[in-house]
Design a protein around this motif. Sequence first.
Motif, PDB file in Angstrom:
ATOM      1  N   ALA A 184       0.856  -1.197   0.000  1.00 27.84           N
ATOM      2  CA  ALA A 184       0.000   0.000   0.000  1.00 27.84           C
ATOM      3  C   ALA A 184       0.881   1.233   0.000  1.00 27.84           C
ATOM      4  O   ALA A 184       1.602   1.505   0.941  1.00 27.84           O
ATOM      5  N   ARG A 185       0.873   1.993  -1.081  1.00 25.87           N
ATOM      6  CA  ARG A 185       1.699   3.196  -1.185  1.00 25.87           C
ATOM      7  C   ARG A 185       1.048   4.237  -2.090  1.00 25.87           C
ATOM      8  O   ARG A 185       1.706   4.927  -2.857  1.00 25.87           O
ATOM      9  N   GLY A 186      -0.303   4.320  -2.012  1.00 25.71           N
ATOM     10  CA  GLY A 186      -1.000   5.285  -2.844  1.00 25.71           C
ATOM     11  C   GLY A 186      -0.907   4.862  -4.291  1.00 25.71           C
ATOM     12  O   GLY A 186      -0.897   3.672  -4.612  1.00 25.71           O
ATOM     13  N   ASN A 187      -0.860   5.843  -5.201  1.00 21.23           N
ATOM     14  CA  ASN A 187      -0.593   5.510  -6.590  1.00 21.23           C
ATOM     15  C   ASN A 187       0.783   4.884  -6.693  1.00 21.23           C
ATOM     16  O   ASN A 187       1.725   5.302  -6.029  1.00 21.23           O
TER      17      ASN A 187
ATOM     18  N   GLU B  28      -0.483  10.924 -13.084  1.00 21.22           N
ATOM     19  CA  GLU B  28      -1.600   9.988 -12.988  1.00 21.22           C
ATOM     20  C   GLU B  28      -1.725   9.226 -14.304  1.00 21.22           C
ATOM     21  O   GLU B  28      -2.657   9.416 -15.075  1.00 21.22           O
ATOM     22  N   THR B  29      -0.745   8.363 -14.524  1.00 21.69           N
ATOM     23  CA  THR B  29      -0.703   7.563 -15.744  1.00 21.69           C
ATOM     24  C   THR B  29      -1.417   6.239 -15.512  1.00 21.69           C
ATOM     25  O   THR B  29      -1.162   5.551 -14.525  1.00 21.69           O
ATOM     26  N   GLU B  30      -2.301   5.876 -16.417  1.00 20.83           N
ATOM     27  CA  GLU B  30      -3.082   4.651 -16.246  1.00 20.83           C
ATOM     28  C   GLU B  30      -2.549   3.516 -17.114  1.00 20.83           C
ATOM     29  O   GLU B  30      -2.347   3.668 -18.325  1.00 20.83           O
ATOM     30  N   PHE B  31      -2.292   2.390 -16.475  1.00 22.08           N
ATOM     31  CA  PHE B  31      -1.953   1.154 -17.165  1.00 22.08           C
ATOM     32  C   PHE B  31      -2.885   0.066 -16.637  1.00 22.08           C
ATOM     33  O   PHE B  31      -2.931  -0.185 -15.432  1.00 22.08           O
ATOM     34  N   GLY B  32      -3.632  -0.547 -17.511  1.00 25.63           N
ATOM     35  CA  GLY B  32      -4.490  -1.652 -17.111  1.00 25.63           C
ATOM     36  C   GLY B  32      -5.476  -1.306 -16.023  1.00 25.63           C
ATOM     37  O   GLY B  32      -5.779  -2.140 -15.161  1.00 25.63           O
ATOM     38  N   GLY B  33      -5.994  -0.072 -16.027  1.00 23.88           N
ATOM     39  CA  GLY B  33      -6.961   0.345 -15.029  1.00 23.88           C
ATOM     40  C   GLY B  33      -6.350   0.728 -13.694  1.00 23.88           C
ATOM     41  O   GLY B  33      -7.069   1.014 -12.745  1.00 23.88           O
ATOM     42  N   LYS B  34      -5.033   0.783 -13.606  1.00 22.46           N
ATOM     43  CA  LYS B  34      -4.323   1.110 -12.373  1.00 22.46           C
ATOM     44  C   LYS B  34      -3.543   2.410 -12.581  1.00 22.46           C
ATOM     45  O   LYS B  34      -2.943   2.617 -13.641  1.00 22.46           O
ATOM     46  N   ILE B  35      -3.560   3.293 -11.575  1.00 17.95           N
ATOM     47  CA  ILE B  35      -2.920   4.597 -11.699  1.00 17.95           C
ATOM     48  C   ILE B  35      -1.496   4.546 -11.144  1.00 17.95           C
ATOM     49  O   ILE B  35      -1.255   4.039 -10.049  1.00 17.95           O
ATOM     50  N   PHE B  36      -0.564   5.090 -11.912  1.00 13.33           N
ATOM     51  CA  PHE B  36       0.837   5.168 -11.511  1.00 13.33           C
ATOM     52  C   PHE B  36       1.318   6.612 -11.582  1.00 13.33           C
ATOM     53  O   PHE B  36       0.906   7.371 -12.467  1.00 13.33           O
ATOM     54  N   GLU B  37       2.206   6.961 -10.661  1.00 10.59           N
ATOM     55  CA  GLU B  37       2.899   8.249 -10.728  1.00 10.59           C
ATOM     56  C   GLU B  37       4.245   8.002 -11.401  1.00 10.59           C
ATOM     57  O   GLU B  37       5.157   7.428 -10.804  1.00 10.59           O
ATOM     58  N   VAL B  38       4.363   8.428 -12.644  1.00  8.12           N
ATOM     59  CA  VAL B  38       5.572   8.193 -13.431  1.00  8.12           C
ATOM     60  C   VAL B  38       6.462   9.431 -13.367  1.00  8.12           C
ATOM     61  O   VAL B  38       6.012  10.537 -13.677  1.00  8.12           O
ATOM     62  N   THR B  39       7.690   9.249 -12.937  1.00 16.85           N
ATOM     63  CA  THR B  39       8.642  10.359 -12.876  1.00 16.85           C
ATOM     64  C   THR B  39       9.902   9.994 -13.653  1.00 16.85           C
ATOM     65  O   THR B  39      10.309   8.829 -13.686  1.00 16.85           O
ATOM     66  N   TYR B  40      10.502  10.994 -14.264  1.00 18.66           N
ATOM     67  CA  TYR B  40      11.728  10.825 -15.047  1.00 18.66           C
ATOM     68  C   TYR B  40      12.841  11.619 -14.378  1.00 18.66           C
ATOM     69  O   TYR B  40      12.633  12.767 -13.964  1.00 18.66           O
TER      70      TYR B  40
END
Length: 334
Positions: free
Chosen positions: A90-93, A140-152
């Motif tokens: 459990a870590r949020g997005n 708030e990037t969505e992959f397969g119905g799941k939200i990810f926080e993508v950082t570069y």
Amino acid sequence: MSNVSPQFYLNKAAQAHGDVTPVSGQSGYFSTPEIGLDPVLFNGDSIRLEVAEHIRRELYTFWLGRYRNPHTWSRLWLAGSGISYQWAAARGNGDLDVMVGIDAAEFRASNPIYGALSNAELADHINGELKAWLWPSTAETEFGGKIFEVTYYWNQRCTADPYGVENIHPYAAYDLISLSWAIRPPKLPVNPRKLYPREWWQAADSEADTARRIISRYNAARERAAVVPSGSPGQINALTAMRLAASQAADLFDSIHTGRKAAFGPGGSGYGDWANFRWQAHKQDGTVMALAEIVNVSRAAVADASMALYGGPVESASVALPKALMWANQGGAA
């Protein structure tokens, strides 16, 4: 030009924000590992092609509007616990850390306007742009119905060759160009907390107690400043105490945050280094994020003061110097 004291702006920002309360954080660092990798991101042991293509496209579309030939001087890896067996914590997005590798010499050859910048200045410039302009659109990037926080992010020790990511000792790294593992995530015990010595836990707990005392003093001073007469000796004392606590919060936060970078620098041992453990322990405890809140209040106060005094923000040396060097490299042209 305003003659209002800096403490006025700190009080204004602090009262608008309210009390700061540490809340237990979300981190996969100490969590029980799963049997397999995140099926939203991986098909068995291989990254899903649509995931890799999306992450590459976001960055290169962004860069093609700013730089020449980005594909020739860069490489990308997914890194961190999001691609490990601890992905389900459990870590949020979900966090997806994209490590960027850059051949600085090739970058300058393709983009000579930046030729006067050192690697450190170039890293500050590139990361500043990524954080300001790309991160908000990938938060708030969505992959397969799941939200990810993508950082570069580009650590300047991370080069663009196939093994460049090894220089920063990541926990795990998946090459998004060759679509293969650069560093496979380790198999961990059911309780990873036992991997770390008791002395580390004691040091982190002691430091967390210090952080909570600073936060308590800050809150008490803020509350006192709100109820005593404006400009009275009581308010001046409260504002002085609040400013001191805010300074102490910033010092401790910087020590923890900047210290973490040492884990991935020369002499560091990466994900399992004390400096990274320290960050993760504070993150789980919630103290580091509470300290960051106070830091952000102080920054808001500085921004308000700069606007009142100078009509706008005063750029830091890390921003102003690269601009000056690029300007000089163009022959001083506007």
